[in-house]
Scaffold this motif. Structure first.
Motif, PDB file in Angstrom:
ATOM      1  N   LYS A 186       9.733  10.073  -7.529  1.00  0.00           N
ATOM      2  CA  LYS A 186      10.862   9.488  -8.248  1.00  0.00           C
ATOM      3  C   LYS A 186      10.698   7.976  -8.394  1.00  0.00           C
ATOM      4  N   LEU A 187      10.249   7.321  -7.321  1.00  0.00           N
ATOM      5  CA  LEU A 187      10.081   5.869  -7.367  1.00  0.00           C
ATOM      6  C   LEU A 187       8.940   5.494  -8.302  1.00  0.00           C
ATOM      7  N   ARG A 188       7.862   6.264  -8.260  1.00  0.00           N
ATOM      8  CA  ARG A 188       6.738   5.989  -9.150  1.00  0.00           C
ATOM      9  C   ARG A 188       7.144   6.155 -10.606  1.00  0.00           C
ATOM     10  N   MET A 189       7.918   7.171 -10.895  1.00  0.00           N
ATOM     11  CA  MET A 189       8.370   7.386 -12.272  1.00  0.00           C
ATOM     12  C   MET A 189       9.300   6.263 -12.713  1.00  0.00           C
ATOM     13  N   LEU A 190      10.127   5.786 -11.783  1.00  0.00           N
ATOM     14  CA  LEU A 190      11.056   4.706 -12.103  1.00  0.00           C
ATOM     15  C   LEU A 190      10.288   3.449 -12.498  1.00  0.00           C
ATOM     16  N   LEU A 214       0.813  -1.214   0.000  1.00  0.00           N
ATOM     17  CA  LEU A 214       0.000   0.000   0.000  1.00  0.00           C
ATOM     18  C   LEU A 214       0.846   1.264   0.000  1.00  0.00           C
ATOM     19  N   ASP A 215       2.175   1.122  -0.026  1.00  0.00           N
ATOM     20  CA  ASP A 215       3.025   2.302   0.071  1.00  0.00           C
ATOM     21  C   ASP A 215       4.125   2.377  -0.991  1.00  0.00           C
ATOM     22  N   GLU A 216       4.280   1.330  -1.809  1.00  0.00           N
ATOM     23  CA  GLU A 216       5.303   1.336  -2.850  1.00  0.00           C
ATOM     24  C   GLU A 216       4.800   0.631  -4.103  1.00  0.00           C
ATOM     25  N   PRO A 217       5.288   1.035  -5.277  1.00  0.00           N
ATOM     26  CA  PRO A 217       4.899   0.343  -6.507  1.00  0.00           C
ATOM     27  C   PRO A 217       5.513  -1.054  -6.553  1.00  0.00           C
ATOM     28  N   ARG A 218       4.922  -1.915  -7.349  1.00  0.00           N
ATOM     29  CA  ARG A 218       5.441  -3.261  -7.587  1.00  0.00           C
ATOM     30  C   ARG A 218       4.946  -3.762  -8.941  1.00  0.00           C
ATOM     31  N   PHE A 219       5.629  -4.773  -9.443  1.00  0.00           N
ATOM     32  CA  PHE A 219       5.169  -5.524 -10.599  1.00  0.00           C
ATOM     33  C   PHE A 219       4.775  -6.919 -10.114  1.00  0.00           C
ATOM     34  N   HIS A 220       3.697  -7.449 -10.662  1.00  0.00           N
ATOM     35  CA  HIS A 220       3.195  -8.754 -10.244  1.00  0.00           C
ATOM     36  C   HIS A 220       2.839  -9.584 -11.475  1.00  0.00           C
ATOM     37  N   PHE A 221       3.108 -10.866 -11.411  1.00  0.00           N
ATOM     38  CA  PHE A 221       2.660 -11.830 -12.417  1.00  0.00           C
ATOM     39  C   PHE A 221       1.830 -12.872 -11.673  1.00  0.00           C
ATOM     40  N   PHE A 222       0.586 -13.043 -12.108  1.00  0.00           N
ATOM     41  CA  PHE A 222      -0.335 -13.936 -11.407  1.00  0.00           C
ATOM     42  C   PHE A 222      -1.048 -14.850 -12.389  1.00  0.00           C
ATOM     43  N   ASN A 223      -1.079 -16.148 -12.069  1.00  0.00           N
ATOM     44  CA  ASN A 223      -1.800 -17.119 -12.889  1.00  0.00           C
ATOM     45  C   ASN A 223      -3.237 -17.211 -12.380  1.00  0.00           C
ATOM     46  N   PHE A 224      -4.147 -16.589 -13.120  1.00  0.00           N
ATOM     47  CA  PHE A 224      -5.557 -16.587 -12.755  1.00  0.00           C
ATOM     48  C   PHE A 224      -6.196 -17.865 -13.306  1.00  0.00           C
ATOM     49  N   GLN A 225      -6.410 -18.816 -12.425  1.00  0.00           N
ATOM     50  CA  GLN A 225      -6.980 -20.105 -12.811  1.00  0.00           C
ATOM     51  C   GLN A 225      -8.494 -20.040 -12.611  1.00  0.00           C
ATOM     52  N   HIS A 226      -9.249 -20.248 -13.706  1.00  0.00           N
ATOM     53  CA  HIS A 226     -10.687 -20.070 -13.636  1.00  0.00           C
ATOM     54  C   HIS A 226     -11.393 -20.937 -14.662  1.00  0.00           C
ATOM     55  N   GLU A 227     -12.714 -20.933 -14.576  1.00  0.00           N
ATOM     56  CA  GLU A 227     -13.550 -21.688 -15.509  1.00  0.00           C
ATOM     57  C   GLU A 227     -14.209 -20.719 -16.482  1.00  0.00           C
ATOM     58  N   HIS A 228     -14.244 -21.132 -17.753  1.00  0.00           N
ATOM     59  CA  HIS A 228     -14.932 -20.320 -18.761  1.00  0.00           C
ATOM     60  C   HIS A 228     -15.524 -21.238 -19.823  1.00  0.00           C
ATOM     61  N   TYR A 268       0.695  -3.914 -12.671  1.00  0.00           N
ATOM     62  CA  TYR A 268       1.551  -2.840 -12.167  1.00  0.00           C
ATOM     63  C   TYR A 268       0.750  -2.112 -11.094  1.00  0.00           C
ATOM     64  N   SER A 269       1.194  -2.182  -9.850  1.00  0.00           N
ATOM     65  CA  SER A 269       0.500  -1.495  -8.758  1.00  0.00           C
ATOM     66  C   SER A 269       1.315  -0.276  -8.336  1.00  0.00           C
ATOM     67  N   SER A 270       0.597   0.862  -8.198  1.00  0.00           N
ATOM     68  CA  SER A 270       1.270   2.102  -7.814  1.00  0.00           C
ATOM     69  C   SER A 270       0.335   2.918  -6.931  1.00  0.00           C
ATOM     70  N   PRO A 271       0.473   2.817  -5.608  1.00  0.00           N
ATOM     71  CA  PRO A 271      -0.415   3.536  -4.692  1.00  0.00           C
ATOM     72  C   PRO A 271      -0.272   5.054  -4.832  1.00  0.00           C
ATOM     73  N   ASP A 272      -1.413   5.761  -4.841  1.00  0.00           N
ATOM     74  CA  ASP A 272      -1.383   7.208  -5.062  1.00  0.00           C
ATOM     75  C   ASP A 272      -1.793   8.018  -3.837  1.00  0.00           C
TER      76      ASP A 272
END
Length: 342
Positions: free
Chosen positions: A270-274, A229-243, A255-259
């Protein structure tokens, strides 16, 4: 590959932008999605001074709950005419569906207006992201790369030609400014093979490295807890579901970037821009291990990632077909009828 919304650019937008792109009258356009069907100009501003003197006018057109694109003309030119900046403004208070549509429509906007005139693309979630000060800091960061030695130049040439090297604990990915820890590549391979369902990627700004933030097996209900909730991050998630009765595995790049809104703490500019300027480069990491990305998301906090929003993005509903009715035939027309004579 991210899903395209199918939303098109209106003829009026094409006409207005076409007339303005090589002229000096217009300074910027505010463009929005109308009725989830097309993009059109909802406001524009004429030039009254230099590009930087006019920049402050953008703020008055931004709302804290309404997404838009801003097409801003600089005073510099290139081989195709004036240079433009494409701002994607998607505030956290915007509706989830609206966020998804703006994320998946930008490529259509560029394609249909001509991407060659857009020299920079900048994403913002709060009005202050579209101030002259923030823009100048973003540009300065892009230009901050120190002069390279001969060895570094040779290495960069290899990277631009698509060479990916490993060994010694680090790897290089095409277009990425910082070295990448081998652990990141290993964990992404695990994600591809099914060994884990979640990988977090972190920029170690102090040591200028791309490092692992951890990998594990989790489901969607646990994903929000992994998003800081206080810093940006990159995430890769395998969303396993039925369709449609079938089991589907979809790799989601987030890409999460709390504002600073809704219980988050705004990360340093600076960190958000990075992080913002590294989004596409992190995709290159996944590409280097043949990890197929089903869609990309940008969020303020983990709770923004819901099953509903993911299903809507991955499997958008088919547009309803308008029912047509046959007109009644005019009197005297149609097949001949047999009648009994009197």
């Amino acid at each position: 590959m991210s899903h395209s919304s199918g939303i098109t650019v209106s003829a009026s937008l094409v006409s207005e932008f076409g007339s303005a792109r090589n002229g000096t009258e217009k300074r910027f356009f505010k463009v929005q999605i109308i009725d989830e069907s097309h993009l059109d100009v909802t406001a524009s501003e004429n030039s009254s001074g230099t590009w930087d003197a006019d920049f402050g006018k953008v703020q008055s057109y931004l709302k804290d709950n309404e997404a838009c694109y801003v097409l801003y003309r600089l005073d510099s030119t290139n081989s195709v005419g004036y240079e433009w900046v494409l701002f994607s403004y998607v505030p956290d208070k915007a509706k989830v569906r609206e966020k998804m549509l703006y994320s998946s429509t930008k490529a259509n906007l560029k394609l249909q207006l001509g991407g060659g005139c857009f020299v920079q693309e900048i994403f913002g979630t709060v009005p202050k992201d579209l101030t002259l000060d923030s823009y100048n800091k973003w540009v300065a960061h892009q230009r901050a790369e120190a002069p390279l030695t001969r060895a570094e130049l040779e290495k960069k040439e290899e990277e631009e030609q698509g060479v990916v090297t490993g060994g010694g604990g680090t790897g290089s990915v095409p277009g990425l400014s910082f070295p990448v820890d081998d652990k990141v590549l290993q964990e992404l391979r695990q994600l591809k093979s099914g060994g884990v369902t979640y990988v977090q990627v972190v920029i170690d700004s102090a040591n200028e490295r791309i490092v692992s933030g951890g990998a594990k097996k989790i489901d969607l209900s646990s994903l929000a807890a992994e998003v800081p909730l206080d810093e940006p991050r990159f995430h890769f998630f395998n969303f396993q579901h039925e369709h449609n009765g079938s089991s589907v595995d979809s790799i989601i790049y987030i890409y999460s970037s709390p504002d600073g809104s809704e219980g988050t703490k705004s990360a340093p500019v600076k960190l958000r821009m990075l992080y913002s300027s590294s989004k596409a480069n992190v995709v290159n990491i996944a590409t280097s291990v043949d990890l197929a990305i089903a869609t990309r998301l940008e969020v303020n906090k983990g709770s923004d990632i819901t099953e509903e929003s993911l299903m809507l993005t991955l499997h958008p509903p088919e547009p309803e077909k308008k029912q047509t009715f046959a007109r009644p035939k005019a009197a005297g027309r149609g097949p001949a009828r047999l009648t009994k004579g009197k």
